[in-house]
Design a protein around this motif. Structure first.
Motif, PDB file in Angstrom:
ATOM      1  N   GLY A  93       0.808  -1.218   0.000  1.00 20.52           N
ATOM      2  CA  GLY A  93       0.000   0.000   0.000  1.00 20.52           C
ATOM      3  C   GLY A  93       0.837   1.262   0.000  1.00 20.52           C
ATOM      4  O   GLY A  93       0.523   2.235  -0.696  1.00 20.52           O
ATOM      5  N   HIS A 147      -3.807   3.205   4.630  1.00 19.83           N
ATOM      6  CA  HIS A 147      -4.835   3.748   3.732  1.00 19.83           C
ATOM      7  C   HIS A 147      -5.223   5.178   4.090  1.00 19.83           C
ATOM      8  O   HIS A 147      -5.747   5.899   3.241  1.00 19.83           O
ATOM      9  N   THR A 151      -1.737   7.816   2.102  1.00 15.89           N
ATOM     10  CA  THR A 151      -2.487   8.527   1.060  1.00 15.89           C
ATOM     11  C   THR A 151      -2.420  10.038   1.270  1.00 15.89           C
ATOM     12  O   THR A 151      -2.276  10.806   0.310  1.00 15.89           O
ATOM     13  N   ARG A 425     -10.237  -8.354  -1.379  1.00 12.07           N
ATOM     14  CA  ARG A 425      -9.849  -6.966  -1.607  1.00 12.07           C
ATOM     15  C   ARG A 425      -8.380  -6.896  -1.971  1.00 12.07           C
ATOM     16  O   ARG A 425      -7.550  -7.588  -1.372  1.00 12.07           O
ATOM     17  N   ASP A 427      -5.574  -3.557  -2.716  1.00 15.63           N
ATOM     18  CA  ASP A 427      -5.571  -2.173  -2.258  1.00 15.63           C
ATOM     19  C   ASP A 427      -5.568  -1.134  -3.376  1.00 15.63           C
ATOM     20  O   ASP A 427      -5.619   0.060  -3.111  1.00 15.63           O
ATOM     21  N   TRP A 428      -5.553  -1.612  -4.619  1.00 13.31           N
ATOM     22  CA  TRP A 428      -5.639  -0.657  -5.732  1.00 13.31           C
ATOM     23  C   TRP A 428      -7.044  -0.638  -6.335  1.00 13.31           C
ATOM     24  O   TRP A 428      -7.283   0.072  -7.296  1.00 13.31           O
ATOM     25  N   MET A 429      -7.960  -1.418  -5.774  1.00 16.61           N
ATOM     26  CA  MET A 429      -9.327  -1.409  -6.314  1.00 16.61           C
ATOM     27  C   MET A 429     -10.202  -0.466  -5.502  1.00 16.61           C
ATOM     28  O   MET A 429      -9.894  -0.168  -4.340  1.00 16.61           O
ATOM     29  N   PRO A 430     -11.306   0.038  -6.080  1.00 16.57           N
ATOM     30  CA  PRO A 430     -12.223   0.866  -5.292  1.00 16.57           C
ATOM     31  C   PRO A 430     -12.885   0.019  -4.218  1.00 16.57           C
ATOM     32  O   PRO A 430     -13.229  -1.141  -4.447  1.00 16.57           O
ATOM     33  N   PHE A 431     -13.042   0.577  -3.024  1.00 14.89           N
ATOM     34  CA  PHE A 431     -13.550  -0.187  -1.896  1.00 14.89           C
ATOM     35  C   PHE A 431     -14.325   0.752  -0.989  1.00 14.89           C
ATOM     36  O   PHE A 431     -13.792   1.747  -0.506  1.00 14.89           O
ATOM     37  N   GLY A 443      -9.478   2.686  -1.209  1.00 14.16           N
ATOM     38  CA  GLY A 443      -8.496   2.197  -2.166  1.00 14.16           C
ATOM     39  C   GLY A 443      -7.435   3.268  -2.299  1.00 14.16           C
ATOM     40  O   GLY A 443      -7.748   4.461  -2.311  1.00 14.16           O
ATOM     41  N   TYR A 446      -7.819   5.923  -5.080  1.00 15.49           N
ATOM     42  CA  TYR A 446      -9.093   6.625  -4.949  1.00 15.49           C
ATOM     43  C   TYR A 446      -9.057   7.593  -3.763  1.00 15.49           C
ATOM     44  O   TYR A 446      -9.572   8.712  -3.834  1.00 15.49           O
ATOM     45  N   THR A 447      -8.440   7.164  -2.677  1.00 17.47           N
ATOM     46  CA  THR A 447      -8.341   8.028  -1.501  1.00 17.47           C
ATOM     47  C   THR A 447      -7.433   9.223  -1.774  1.00 17.47           C
ATOM     48  O   THR A 447      -7.734  10.346  -1.354  1.00 17.47           O
TER      49      THR A 447
END
Length: 464
Positions: A93, A147, A151, A425, A427-431, A443, A446-447
């Protein structure tokens, strides 16, 4: 005498560490530090430097992975094999956060499309959104911290991080590593405080973005009290429904669903909780699923053979026991487990056809309990799966592509896994959840995007 919080090893309730809590008087200093760093752009950390810091932090984390695993187990009680997987994810991550800095960019906006817009060129750029307040949960103490912290660092935002009071040590370790990797003073402040002090902090007008992972009750309450203009991302829980059709592949499905249901003793926001099985195969499914569940090893999370560890507190064991007993009294058939092993552990439990009015059917269990429901009509099963207020991740097991697409379309979820469990899950996918389950998408990339804001620049020139 300052107030303190004790970090307890969930398995045997021994004290790991005792740390001081900040008081309300410290909030102003913390906010001023972060805000002053942000408002003076000369303080901003350049993109290349942010990449260097995160890349170095990932290397340090890799070198100290066993130490980080030990910390995570001691405060969270997640078994060794699963804590190891979490730490490896956390390292990845941090690398993903560093890599995404290359993609923080704007775009050209077309001009000259009307007479009024001639002789102009325009483009957007991305800037850090401002001071980030990050409130985290206990169940993945290092990965969730990554996360919310890595980010913010990648986006160029000062961040104030409040870990769960029961599991702050992993976040503190990450903060120490980032400092060692070169993150300047003040850009990350870890605060341990009570809920009242946390609310005072996150609702201050100097907070530009709140990232919250935890209970829906607390998350929605905090959002309602944010200052005007403060953006928020909320990640709450769900009840992870699964649809199993008669053509499902048992050899793949059973171990997958057992893992998805009992990973970290079910203390996962997308843990498999409600499995709707076609009545044509429900007896076979119950037999094979319960047989696999009864082979799970419950024990000390430091033991590398342990599959299911302790719940976070004895209070949670009491709650799970009450919910299971209630479900049985209200008509559920107990297939496996159903009893506490100790003050801190509970048997992996399987219930068949609990009432839709039982707590195990209506609410997120957040414990080692999976409910199975037989269905004659897939439409009816999907209707029941969608009936709760929470909608996060769901799954369908079938070899029929039309059935898979139909279920995916009709299930109210942000993600539907086909022939995979709901807890999948990367960590590069939308969640993230929808409706009562949350707001915005997590993700790493996204974050980071959520933690930036756009600025439009328009040049006017006769030469254009």
């Amino acid at each position: 005498m300052k107030n303190t919080t004790k970090i307890i090893f969930p398995y045997d309730q021994s004290v790991v560490k005792e740390l001081p809590l900040i008081d309300k008087g410290s909030v102003e200093r913390i906010l001023t530090t972060a805000y002053n760093l942000f408002i003076d752009q000369q303080n901003w950390i350049s993109a290349f430097k942010r990449i260097e810091i995160l890349e170095k932090a990932a290397l340090i984390m890799k070198d100290r992975s066993e130490e980080l695993i030990h910390i995570a187990i001691s405060e969270g009680g997640k078994p060794y094999k699963d804590s190891k997987a979490e730490i490896l994810r956390a390292i990845k991550g941090v690398k993903l956060a560093a890599e995404h800095i290359l993609h923080i960019k704007g775009e050209q906006i077309p001009m000259g499309l009307t007479e009024a817009s001639v002789n102009r060129i325009a483009f957007t750029s991305k800037e850090p959104i401002g001071v980030v307040a990050a409130v985290s949960a206990f169940n993945h103490p290092l990965n969730l911290a990554v996360h919310q912290i890595a980010t913010a660092v990648a986006a160029g935002c000062p961040v104030i991080f409040k870990p769960a009071s029961s599991t702050p040590l992993s976040g503190i370790a990450l903060a120490d590593i980032l400092k060692e990797a070169g993150l300047p003073e003040g850009w990350l402040q870890v605060v341990l405080c009570d809920n009242e002090t946390a609310e005072l902090l996150v609702t201050d007008p100097r907070i530009n973005f709140l990232t919250f992972i935890g209970s829906a009750k607390v998350g929605w309450s905090l959002k309602s009290k944010l200052s005007p203009g403060t953006r928020a991302a909320l990640e709450h829980g769900g009840a992870a429904p699964v649809i199993v059709e008669s053509d499902a592949d048992f050899s793949e499905m059973i171990p997958d669903l057992v893992k998805g249901g009992f990973y970290h003793a079910g203390q996962v926001c997308v843990s498999v909780q409600k499995i709707y099985v076609n009545q044509e195969i429900v007896d076979l499914f119950v037999d094979q699923f319960s047989e696999a569940v009864q082979k799970l090893i419950v024990g000390n999370p430091f033991d590398e053979n342990t599959d299911v560890g302790s719940l976070i507190t004895p209070k949670e064991v009491n709650r799970v026991e009450e919910w299971v007993n209630e479900a049985i009294e209200e008509g559920a058939k107990l297939i496996a487990g159903g009893k506490r092993i100790s003050d801190t552990t509970f048997q992996p439990t399987v219930l068949l056809n609990p009432s839709e009015d039982s707590k195990v059917s209506k609410y997120e269990i957040f414990g080692p309990v999976v409910c199975i429901y037989a269905f004659a009509s897939r439409e009816e099963a999907i209707k029941k799966a969608n009936a709760l207020e929470v909608h996060f991740q769901a799954a369908v097991f079938t070899k029929n592509i039309d059935v898979a697409l139909d279920a995916t379309k009709k299930l109210n979820a942000t993600a539907v896994m086909i022939n995979d469990n709901t807890a999948f899950r990367v960590d590069w996918m939308p969640f993230g959840g929808r409706d009562a389950s949350g707001l915005g998408m997590g993700g790493i990339s996204y974050t980071i995007n959520e933690m930036t804001r756009e600025k439009l620049m328009v040049f006017k020139s006769k030469s254009l």
